[in-house]
Design a protein around this motif. Structure first.
Motif, PDB file in Angstrom:
ATOM      1  N   SER A 142       0.883  -1.171  -0.570  1.00  0.00           N
ATOM      2  CA  SER A 142       0.031   0.367  -0.165  1.00  0.00           C
ATOM      3  C   SER A 142       0.437   1.539   0.076  1.00  0.00           C
ATOM      4  O   SER A 142       0.390   2.554   0.532  1.00  0.00           O
ATOM      5  CB  SER A 142      -1.146   0.098   1.237  1.00  0.00           C
ATOM      6  OG  SER A 142       0.047   0.008   2.365  1.00  0.00           O
ATOM      7  N   PHE A 143       2.392   1.189  -0.283  1.00  0.00           N
ATOM      8  CA  PHE A 143       2.425   2.702   0.099  1.00  0.00           C
ATOM      9  C   PHE A 143       4.218   2.203  -0.921  1.00  0.00           C
ATOM     10  O   PHE A 143       4.038   1.715  -1.835  1.00  0.00           O
ATOM     11  CB  PHE A 143       3.544   2.261   1.282  1.00  0.00           C
ATOM     12  CG  PHE A 143       4.488   1.305   1.628  1.00  0.00           C
ATOM     13  CD1 PHE A 143       5.916   1.562   1.429  1.00  0.00           C
ATOM     14  CD2 PHE A 143       4.394   0.191   1.947  1.00  0.00           C
ATOM     15  CE1 PHE A 143       6.790   0.289   1.681  1.00  0.00           C
ATOM     16  CE2 PHE A 143       5.286  -0.975   1.946  1.00  0.00           C
ATOM     17  CZ  PHE A 143       6.658  -0.716   1.838  1.00  0.00           C
ATOM     18  N   ASP A 144       4.750   3.207  -1.670  1.00  0.00           N
ATOM     19  CA  ASP A 144       5.665   3.475  -2.713  1.00  0.00           C
ATOM     20  C   ASP A 144       7.121   2.396  -2.269  1.00  0.00           C
ATOM     21  O   ASP A 144       8.135   3.563  -0.416  1.00  0.00           O
ATOM     22  CB  ASP A 144       6.033   4.972  -3.323  1.00  0.00           C
ATOM     23  CG  ASP A 144       6.532   4.631  -3.746  1.00  0.00           C
ATOM     24  OD1 ASP A 144       7.368   3.973  -4.892  1.00  0.00           O
ATOM     25  OD2 ASP A 144       6.835   6.031  -4.596  1.00  0.00           O
ATOM     26  N   PRO A 145       7.610   1.721  -2.426  1.00  0.00           N
ATOM     27  CA  PRO A 145       8.673   0.846  -1.868  1.00  0.00           C
ATOM     28  C   PRO A 145      10.120   2.157  -1.981  1.00  0.00           C
ATOM     29  O   PRO A 145      10.943   1.984  -2.034  1.00  0.00           O
ATOM     30  CB  PRO A 145       8.637  -0.370  -2.752  1.00  0.00           C
ATOM     31  CG  PRO A 145       7.949   0.028  -4.117  1.00  0.00           C
ATOM     32  CD  PRO A 145       6.663   0.777  -3.404  1.00  0.00           C
ATOM     33  N   ARG A 146       9.360   3.088  -2.949  1.00  0.00           N
ATOM     34  CA  ARG A 146      10.991   4.055  -3.808  1.00  0.00           C
ATOM     35  C   ARG A 146      11.277   4.727  -2.384  1.00  0.00           C
ATOM     36  O   ARG A 146      12.066   5.719  -2.377  1.00  0.00           O
ATOM     37  CB  ARG A 146      10.769   5.038  -5.232  1.00  0.00           C
ATOM     38  CG  ARG A 146      10.414   4.023  -6.154  1.00  0.00           C
ATOM     39  CD  ARG A 146      10.479   4.672  -7.131  1.00  0.00           C
ATOM     40  NE  ARG A 146       8.623   5.776  -7.056  1.00  0.00           N
ATOM     41  CZ  ARG A 146       8.344   5.940  -8.029  1.00  0.00           C
ATOM     42  NH1 ARG A 146       8.892   6.347  -9.239  1.00  0.00           N
ATOM     43  NH2 ARG A 146       7.114   6.409  -7.740  1.00  0.00           N
ATOM     44  N   THR A 147      10.408   5.083  -1.297  1.00  0.00           N
ATOM     45  CA  THR A 147      10.832   5.470   0.079  1.00  0.00           C
ATOM     46  C   THR A 147      11.327   4.750   0.888  1.00  0.00           C
ATOM     47  O   THR A 147      12.075   5.928   1.841  1.00  0.00           O
ATOM     48  CB  THR A 147       9.006   5.794   0.823  1.00  0.00           C
ATOM     49  OG1 THR A 147       8.508   5.157   1.209  1.00  0.00           O
ATOM     50  CG2 THR A 147       8.227   7.207  -0.302  1.00  0.00           C
ATOM     51  N   LEU A 148      11.720   3.571   1.149  1.00  0.00           N
ATOM     52  CA  LEU A 148      12.611   2.920   1.481  1.00  0.00           C
ATOM     53  C   LEU A 148      13.757   3.075   1.138  1.00  0.00           C
ATOM     54  O   LEU A 148      14.110   2.063  -0.841  1.00  0.00           O
ATOM     55  CB  LEU A 148      11.745   1.353   2.183  1.00  0.00           C
ATOM     56  CG  LEU A 148      10.284   2.354   3.042  1.00  0.00           C
ATOM     57  CD1 LEU A 148       9.406   0.452   3.240  1.00  0.00           C
ATOM     58  CD2 LEU A 148      10.736   3.071   4.120  1.00  0.00           C
TER      59      LEU A 148
END
Length: 390
Positions: free
Chosen positions: A170-176
């Motif tokens: 549910s979130f953008d993996p590019r933020t991790l």
């Protein structure tokens, strides 16, 4: 397993455990590392990056933990974290056939008992070729005379591991930073594990030389050993068949005044993770408390999130500490009792009140012993010649 037995005996609520390995660091002429094990969950306070979960692909009944390595990268210029030290550090993907790399053991075995990285022989050619391009020298398993700065500049190895089947999308993996993201658009939720040169290069303190702890020609399959796990916390969730990992520079055991590890292990309590949400539940109602893998996905590389300190953090509240204190007091009391019994004052007045029998040559005491005078002195007494003696 031991963990499942503890769950069946109602000693643990969840079949989980965490192994946290302190980052190996140069300490003068030596390298030092340590670690702790937590049963039932993990402590979010020790995390220095988000916790990402990968799939445990071991079959039911197998005793080892296995993951699927999808890609392996070299990052030029090194770096201790998955977060680059500086901008524009180039990252090169090795030519890897992932199915072949993981085939021989039904996956890549994750084992802290293996003291090195063991890679399937299928990667050997690509590994050596990219190493020479990036380092300028042939890869060797022989001894190397390197300075600390030269070791730090060697490539950081990055392992891409297949994500857990139930990963939160549910979130953008590019933020991790420790998820594949744009590095592999087809598998953006895969986890990224950084292995710096200070972990895979072993220093011999007696000679000051280094040697690579990497095997490239394994015919027995691939293993990620202890040098891949240092500087990380690994969470093994047996119920969900997943393995989580996060960078951790704070997994240091709590020391007692005697220098021994206390059974509380950490300065702060361990947090349990609810199965329904997958997120930690904070034991204290503190609005300043932030969890790295919470829904807001807040992440500050290398920062520790604020939180209220425990009262009397150094107090003796653990079972081990209380037991040792109790036994210590008991031993002290026993020692005092024995000392008093042995050295207490005795009444010796009756010793001198004995009645003397008719024989002047013998004086009997209460213990039935006979005191005999010096024969020479006795002779002088009998003849009334009491004179000095030399």
């Amino acid at each position: 397993s031991f963990i499942n037995q503890m769950v069946f005996q109602d000693k643990l609520k969840y079949p989980r455990f965490c192994m946290c390995f302190e980052k190996k660091v140069l300490m003068g002429s030596d390298m030092r590392s340590a670690g702790v094990v937590t049963l039932g969950g993990y402590n979010p306070r020790i995390l220095d990056s988000p916790m990402v979960y990968v799939q445990n692909i071991a079959q039911e009944g197998e005793t080892r933990y296995k993951v699927y390595v999808r890609n392996i990268y070299f990052r030029q210029g090194g770096g201790q974290s998955i977060v680059p030290d500086r901008e524009r550090q180039s990252v090169v993907r090795l030519n890897l056939d992932s199915d072949t790399f993981n085939a021989k053991n039904g996956g890549t075995i994750l084992d802290s008992g293996v003291p090195m990285l063991v890679f399937d022989e299928s990667i050997q050619e690509s590994f050596k070729a990219e190493w020479k391009k990036m380092v300028g020298q042939e890869f060797t398993l022989g001894k190397l005379m390197l300075s600390e700065n030269e070791v730090l500049a060697l490539p950081t190895i990055i392992i891409q591991i297949r994500a857990h089947d139930g990963v939160d999308t549910s979130f953008d993996p590019r933020t991790l930073p420790n998820m594949a993201g744009d590095r592999d658009p087809k598998n953006p939720f895969d986890g990224l594990l950084a292995i710096p040169a200070t972990h895979y290069m072993e220093r011999n303190p007696s000679t000051g030389t280094y040697r690579a702890r990497i095997v490239l020609d394994s015919k027995l399959g691939s293993f990620l050993g202890i040098n891949a796990m240092e500087g990380h916390a690994f969470v093994y969730d047996l119920r969900e068949d997943r393995i989580g990992f996060s960078e951790s520079y704070n997994c240091k055991p709590k020391n007692s005044p005697a220098g021994l590890v206390d059974d509380d292990m950490f300065e702060l309590p361990t947090i349990s993770i609810e199965t329904s949400t997958g997120y930690p539940v904070a034991p204290l109602d503190d609005p300043s408390y932030t969890v790295f893998n919470s829904p807001d996905r807040t992440f500050l590389p290398g920062k520790t999130q604020p939180r209220a300190q425990l009262e009397d953090a150094n107090g003796c509240v653990s079972a081990t500490c209380i037991s040792f204190v109790t036994v210590g007091y008991a031993l002290i009391l026993m020692s005092l009792a024995v000392a008093y019994h042995r050295y207490r004052p005795r009444d010796r007045s009756k010793h001198w009140d004995n009645e003397v029998s008719g024989d002047d040559d013998e004086i009997f005491n209460n213990y039935g012993e006979t005191e005999v005078l010096n024969p020479e002195f006795e002779q002088h007494i009998r003849h009334g010649q009491i004179t000095g003696f030399a």
